[in-house]
Scaffold this active site. Structure first.
Site, mmCIF file in Angstrom:
data_model
loop_
_atom_site.group_PDB
_atom_site.id
_atom_site.type_symbol
_atom_site.label_atom_id
_atom_site.label_comp_id
_atom_site.label_asym_id
_atom_site.label_seq_id
_atom_site.Cartn_x
_atom_site.Cartn_y
_atom_site.Cartn_z
ATOM 1 N N GLY A 163 0.838 -1.192 0.000
ATOM 2 C CA GLY A 163 0.000 0.000 0.000
ATOM 3 C C GLY A 163 0.870 1.237 0.000
ATOM 4 O O GLY A 163 1.551 1.527 0.979
ATOM 5 N N GLY A 174 -0.156 4.373 -0.352
ATOM 6 C CA GLY A 174 -0.907 5.574 -0.018
ATOM 7 C C GLY A 174 -0.180 6.420 0.997
ATOM 8 O O GLY A 174 1.022 6.232 1.249
ATOM 9 N N ASN A 183 -12.300 -4.272 3.902
ATOM 10 C CA ASN A 183 -10.887 -4.451 4.197
ATOM 11 C C ASN A 183 -10.502 -5.884 4.560
ATOM 12 O O ASN A 183 -9.340 -6.267 4.402
ATOM 13 C CB ASN A 183 -10.449 -3.476 5.284
ATOM 14 C CG ASN A 183 -10.293 -2.068 4.741
ATOM 15 O OD1 ASN A 183 -10.362 -1.853 3.537
ATOM 16 N ND2 ASN A 183 -10.099 -1.101 5.609
ATOM 17 N N ASN A 185 -7.387 -0.716 8.966
ATOM 18 C CA ASN A 185 -8.491 -0.613 9.930
ATOM 19 C C ASN A 185 -9.713 -1.445 9.509
ATOM 20 O O ASN A 185 -9.905 -1.686 8.319
ATOM 21 C CB ASN A 185 -8.908 0.846 10.100
ATOM 22 C CG ASN A 185 -8.000 1.584 11.055
ATOM 23 O OD1 ASN A 185 -7.618 1.058 12.087
ATOM 24 N ND2 ASN A 185 -7.655 2.817 10.720
ATOM 25 N N ARG A 195 -10.479 5.583 6.521
ATOM 26 C CA ARG A 195 -11.698 6.052 7.185
ATOM 27 C C ARG A 195 -12.035 7.456 6.703
ATOM 28 O O ARG A 195 -11.188 8.345 6.664
ATOM 29 C CB ARG A 195 -11.487 6.039 8.703
ATOM 30 C CG ARG A 195 -12.753 6.257 9.494
ATOM 31 C CD ARG A 195 -12.561 5.919 10.957
ATOM 32 N NE ARG A 195 -11.444 6.602 11.569
ATOM 33 C CZ ARG A 195 -11.446 7.030 12.826
ATOM 34 N NH1 ARG A 195 -12.498 6.836 13.587
ATOM 35 N NH2 ARG A 195 -10.390 7.614 13.338
ATOM 36 N N ASP A 223 1.937 -1.422 -4.657
ATOM 37 C CA ASP A 223 0.572 -0.927 -4.748
ATOM 38 C C ASP A 223 -0.091 -1.536 -5.987
ATOM 39 O O ASP A 223 0.599 -1.972 -6.925
ATOM 40 C CB ASP A 223 0.559 0.609 -4.840
ATOM 41 C CG ASP A 223 -0.768 1.209 -4.406
ATOM 42 O OD1 ASP A 223 -0.888 1.578 -3.220
ATOM 43 O OD2 ASP A 223 -1.690 1.276 -5.245
ATOM 44 N N VAL A 232 -0.146 6.621 4.329
ATOM 45 C CA VAL A 232 0.503 5.964 5.469
ATOM 46 C C VAL A 232 1.678 5.107 5.012
ATOM 47 O O VAL A 232 2.768 5.158 5.594
ATOM 48 C CB VAL A 232 -0.508 5.109 6.260
ATOM 49 C CG1 VAL A 232 0.205 4.324 7.366
ATOM 50 C CG2 VAL A 232 -1.587 5.991 6.874
ATOM 51 N N HIS A 281 -8.084 -0.188 19.391
ATOM 52 C CA HIS A 281 -7.664 0.973 18.598
ATOM 53 C C HIS A 281 -8.907 1.645 18.025
ATOM 54 O O HIS A 281 -9.229 1.526 16.844
ATOM 55 C CB HIS A 281 -6.728 0.525 17.475
ATOM 56 C CG HIS A 281 -6.203 1.660 16.641
ATOM 57 N ND1 HIS A 281 -5.553 2.742 17.175
ATOM 58 C CD2 HIS A 281 -6.241 1.876 15.304
ATOM 59 C CE1 HIS A 281 -5.205 3.570 16.202
ATOM 60 N NE2 HIS A 281 -5.625 3.068 15.059
#
EC number: 1.1.1.37
Length: 311
Positions: A7, A9, A95, A120, A82, A32, A11, A175
């Site tokens: 990923g 993105g 996810n 998440n 999110r 990715d 983060v 979390h």
């Protein structure tokens, strides 16, 4: 040492950036599904090396898991982020399928890797990754508590008006905005409990700000945060790859610790070359324990959303 980040993105890229700047790993693979996306970000980061002095090699690839082979640590950030007003629980259906695809392909090429989950809802996705793969629990780690604890220390520093790196504090529990538990009783400034410096009202304000820390940023940014999450992942990876034995709060499988079983939840962990090496089982007072058990119940309830995948 080799780290793969699935990923590219915000983060994932911030994580790669932090790992390279700190030269935590020799080789970083950024993968990715979007054509050219990881390649472009990797090239952009590598062009920083002349000015920042790092020698790590960052390689971007499009959905070619063969390039991730023999990674020591695999970081999973894939999935939808999110959005404002969206809960982490609402992300499960989408996810869980993403995590399944990523875990199966990454594990096939790096069968000895430690996996750090960021996707998440984090506690549920880490639990799903363990159930899906059958890996030993020391090799599946959820990053969440590391980020929540970093935010806690930030809000403590703001309230105390003191240097953030002189402040220690940890957050345990799920979390999530309503499930995390900032342990104000264990927080210190220069080794002295912060209770000596802050009134009860000020302590409560810090705890409240910490618990909505992620939602506050989502509201401001229009999407989830990325700088602190990326740096938090890098800290976890560093402790594992360099066998630092740091105590970092992470979401891991509990088997009796803190009176909980069969779920991933944030607890203080010793992280080293084997991944999770020890869970520190703190003696909570009655109020803290009551909050933790409520958090356990909430995470168990959230995990019910995985039943369609587990059955």
């Amino acid at each position: 040492m080799k780290v793969t980040i699935i990923g590219a993105g915000n983060v994932g890229a911030s994580c790669a950036d932090a790992i390279s700047y700190r030269q935590i790993a020799n080789e970083i693979v950024l993968l990715d599904i979007k054509e050219g996306f990881a390649e472009g970000k990797a090239m952009d980061m590598m062009q920083c090396a002349t000015h920042t002095g790092f020698n790590s090699v960052i390689k971007g690839v499009t959905n070619d898991y063969s390039q991730t082979a023999n990674s020591d640590v695999v970081v999973v950030t894939s999935g939808i982020p999110r959005k404002p007003g969206m809960t982490r629980e609402e992300l499960i259906d989408v996810n869980a399928k993403v995590v399944q695809s990523v875990m199966e392909q990454a594990l096939d090429h790096s069968p000895e890797a430690v996996f750090v989950l960021v996707t998440n809802p984090l506690d549920s996705m880490a639990y799903w990754a363990l159930k899906l793969t059958g890996l030993p629990k020391n090799r599946i780690i959820g990053m969440g508590g590391a980020l929540d604890s970093a935010r806690f220390r930030y809000f403590l520093a703001q309230k105390l008006q003191k240097p953030i790196n002189d402040i220690e504090g940890m957050v345990i529990g799920g979390h999530g905005d309503t499930t995390m538990i900032p342990l104000i009783r264990f927080a210190t400034y220069g080794g002295i409990p912060v209770e000596k410096f802050l009134s009860k009202e000020e302590q409560d304000e810090v705890v409240a700000a910490t618990m909505v820390g992620g939602a506050t940023l989502t509201k401001l940014l229009g999407t989830s945060a990325w700088y602190a999450p990326g740096a938090s992942v890098a800290a976890v990876v560093d402790s594992i790859l360099n066998d630092r034995k740091r105590i970092i709060t992470c979401s891991v499988l509990v088997e009796g610790e803190y009176g909980a079983n069969d779920l991933f939840i944030g607890v203080p962990c010793v992280l080293g070359k084997n991944g999770l090496e020890e869970i520190i089982d703190l003696k909570l007072n009655n109020i803290e324990n009551e909050k933790f058990q409520k958090s356990v119940a909430a995470v168990h309830e959230m995990n019910q959303g995985l039943r369609k995948f587990l059955d």
